[in-house]
Structure formats: structure tokens, C-alpha cells
Design a protein around this motif. Structure first.
Motif, mmCIF file in Angstrom:
data_model
loop_
_atom_site.group_PDB
_atom_site.id
_atom_site.type_symbol
_atom_site.label_atom_id
_atom_site.label_comp_id
_atom_site.label_asym_id
_atom_site.label_seq_id
_atom_site.Cartn_x
_atom_site.Cartn_y
_atom_site.Cartn_z
ATOM 1 N N ALA A 1 90.031 35.139 59.597
ATOM 2 C CA ALA A 1 90.734 35.885 58.753
ATOM 3 C C ALA A 1 90.538 35.851 57.159
ATOM 4 C CB ALA A 1 92.234 35.361 59.034
ATOM 5 N N ILE A 2 90.976 37.015 56.722
ATOM 6 C CA ILE A 2 90.724 36.987 55.030
ATOM 7 C C ILE A 2 91.874 37.581 54.667
ATOM 8 C CG2 ILE A 2 88.205 37.001 55.325
ATOM 9 C CD1 ILE A 2 88.374 39.942 54.474
ATOM 10 N N ILE A 3 92.253 37.452 53.358
ATOM 11 C CA ILE A 3 93.254 38.348 52.351
ATOM 12 C C ILE A 3 92.421 38.832 51.283
ATOM 13 C CG2 ILE A 3 93.853 36.338 51.045
ATOM 14 C CD1 ILE A 3 96.679 37.851 51.084
ATOM 15 N N SER A 4 92.492 40.203 51.374
ATOM 16 C CA SER A 4 91.801 41.095 50.304
ATOM 17 C C SER A 4 92.634 41.512 49.286
ATOM 18 C CB SER A 4 90.859 42.022 51.093
ATOM 19 O OG SER A 4 91.734 43.031 51.369
ATOM 20 N N SER A 5 91.990 42.094 48.256
ATOM 21 C CA SER A 5 92.929 42.771 47.115
ATOM 22 C C SER A 5 93.467 43.975 47.799
ATOM 23 C CB SER A 5 92.146 43.262 46.123
ATOM 24 O OG SER A 5 91.028 44.000 46.287
ATOM 25 N N THR A 6 93.000 44.612 48.658
ATOM 26 C CA THR A 6 93.550 45.700 49.532
ATOM 27 C C THR A 6 94.798 45.561 50.136
ATOM 28 O OG1 THR A 6 91.244 46.922 49.748
ATOM 29 C CG2 THR A 6 93.084 47.586 51.170
ATOM 30 N N ASP A 7 94.784 44.229 50.975
ATOM 31 C CA ASP A 7 96.036 43.769 51.446
ATOM 32 C C ASP A 7 97.131 43.465 50.482
ATOM 33 O OD1 ASP A 7 94.668 43.397 54.071
ATOM 34 O OD2 ASP A 7 93.873 41.696 53.641
ATOM 35 N N VAL A 8 96.685 42.838 49.240
ATOM 36 C CA VAL A 8 97.796 42.460 48.286
ATOM 37 C C VAL A 8 98.329 43.819 47.637
ATOM 38 C CG1 VAL A 8 98.052 41.386 45.784
ATOM 39 C CG2 VAL A 8 96.589 40.395 47.703
ATOM 40 N N ILE A 9 97.528 44.779 47.575
ATOM 41 C CA ILE A 9 97.970 45.994 46.806
ATOM 42 C C ILE A 9 98.950 46.651 47.772
ATOM 43 C CG2 ILE A 9 97.264 48.398 46.343
ATOM 44 C CD1 ILE A 9 94.747 46.916 45.112
ATOM 45 N N ALA A 10 98.555 46.529 49.167
ATOM 46 C CA ALA A 10 99.534 47.379 50.102
ATOM 47 C C ALA A 10 101.019 46.647 50.246
ATOM 48 C CB ALA A 10 98.844 47.358 51.811
ATOM 49 N N ALA A 11 100.836 45.473 49.909
ATOM 50 C CA ALA A 11 102.074 44.535 50.001
ATOM 51 C C ALA A 11 102.920 44.795 48.881
ATOM 52 C CB ALA A 11 101.808 43.176 50.175
ATOM 53 N N VAL A 12 102.228 45.185 47.730
ATOM 54 C CA VAL A 12 103.101 45.307 46.269
ATOM 55 C C VAL A 12 103.580 46.956 46.503
ATOM 56 C CG1 VAL A 12 102.924 45.786 43.910
ATOM 57 C CG2 VAL A 12 101.590 43.737 45.170
ATOM 58 N N ALA A 13 102.725 47.762 47.118
ATOM 59 C CA ALA A 13 103.185 49.123 47.188
ATOM 60 C C ALA A 13 104.352 49.294 47.993
ATOM 61 C CB ALA A 13 101.939 50.092 47.356
ATOM 62 N N ASP A 14 104.425 48.366 49.197
ATOM 63 C CA ASP A 14 105.490 48.648 50.119
ATOM 64 C C ASP A 14 106.618 47.844 49.421
ATOM 65 O OD1 ASP A 14 104.181 49.783 51.892
ATOM 66 O OD2 ASP A 14 103.388 47.898 52.911
ATOM 67 N N GLY A 15 106.793 47.251 48.406
ATOM 68 C CA GLY A 15 107.661 46.526 47.704
ATOM 69 C C GLY A 15 108.192 45.306 47.840
ATOM 70 N N ARG A 16 107.234 44.577 48.675
ATOM 71 C CA ARG A 16 107.170 43.264 49.083
ATOM 72 C C ARG A 16 107.313 42.340 48.275
ATOM 73 N NH1 ARG A 16 104.222 42.946 55.004
ATOM 74 N NH2 ARG A 16 105.686 41.355 55.394
ATOM 75 N N ASP A 17 108.098 41.066 48.139
ATOM 76 C CA ASP A 17 108.272 40.104 47.235
ATOM 77 C C ASP A 17 106.840 39.320 47.453
ATOM 78 O OD1 ASP A 17 108.613 38.065 45.658
ATOM 79 O OD2 ASP A 17 110.676 37.629 46.067
ATOM 80 N N THR A 18 105.845 39.413 46.705
ATOM 81 C CA THR A 18 104.837 38.533 46.797
ATOM 82 C C THR A 18 105.058 37.181 46.305
ATOM 83 O OG1 THR A 18 103.973 39.094 44.556
ATOM 84 C CG2 THR A 18 103.429 40.327 46.536
ATOM 85 N N SER A 19 106.080 36.737 45.691
ATOM 86 C CA SER A 19 106.334 35.435 45.422
ATOM 87 C C SER A 19 106.789 34.371 46.826
ATOM 88 C CB SER A 19 107.128 35.270 44.405
ATOM 89 O OG SER A 19 108.487 35.721 44.609
#
Length: 124
Positions: free
Chosen positions: A49-67
Motif C-alpha cells: 500500500a501507498i498514499i500519494s498526493s493524488t489520494d490526499v487531493i481526492a480526500a480534500v476535494a471530497d471535503g473530508r477532514d484530513t486532521s
């Protein structure tokens, strides 16, 4: 131009490998990527498994609380991997075929990361 026929993943991969725990927050992952100037982190102790900047951007764009959101909630699983002795022409073909930008490099364990940036940088 292209790669020399003998250019391998070991010649161009990024080391040391940057990792993040699956229970870390997505915000922590984004901060680590920014700090290290990279666009993906391996999530060890998970099945490839990896987490990429694309995954992070998708979460932010979906309005998810990244904290509050954990890496495990958005990481990409079952990722393709490369071995250190794989030729870069094969890596470039894999990235094109699978539509991916990062390949964790594994020997007995994770040893590095090769990215589309590494491929591009070594084409000239």
C-alpha cells in the motif's frame, strides 16, 4: 533518447524509502510529503500500500477532514511493485500500462521508490 539498456531501478530509485503508519492522519501524510518534497509514501505492514498526493487531493476535494481521516481510509492498496534489478524500460511500460506514477521497490522488504519523475529525469 531513452534509457541505456542496462539502467535498472536500483540505479534511479529514491532512497531512503519514506513511510507512514496506516493509523497516521492524512494531514500528517501530506505534511511529510511536503517536508520531504515527494509525492507518495509507502504504508508498511500492509499488503502493498501507498498514499500519494493524488489520494490526499481526492480526500480534500471530497471535503473530508484530513486532521481526523487516517491513512488507511484512503491509501491505495495492492499496488504494483518493482525489483531493484528490473530495467527502467520495463518500469516505464508498467507505469503506462497500469496508469500509475509510483512503484515501491521491493527486495526482501521495501527498499526504495521509483516514480514517473525518476523515469522522466533519466530519459534525457
Amino acid at each position: 533518447m531513452g534509457f541505456d539498456d542496462k539502467t535498472t531501478v536500483a540505479d534511479v530509485m529514491s532512497t531512503p524509502l519514506e513511510t507512514i503508519a496506516k493509523d497516521a492522519t492524512v494531514m500528517e501524510a501530506a505534511q511529510r510529503m511536503r517536508e520531504k518534497d515527494i509525492s507518495a509514501l509507502v504504508v508498511p505492514n500492509t499488503p502493498r500500500a501507498i498514499i500519494s498526493s493524488t489520494d490526499v487531493i481526492a480526500a480534500v476535494a471530497d471535503g473530508r477532514d484530513t486532521s481526523e481521516l487516517q491513512v488507511a481510509d484512503i491509501m491505495t492498496t495492492n499496488v504494483e511493485t518493482a525489483t531493484p534489478d528490473l530495467y527502467m524500460e520495463e518500469v516505464a511500460a508498467m507505469m503506462t500500462t497500469y496508469g500509475i506514477k509510483h512503484l515501491p521497490v521491493v527486495d526482501d522488504d521495501y527498499v526504495g521508490m521509483v516514480s514517473s519523475t525518476d523515469v522522466t529525469a533519466h530519459l534525457s
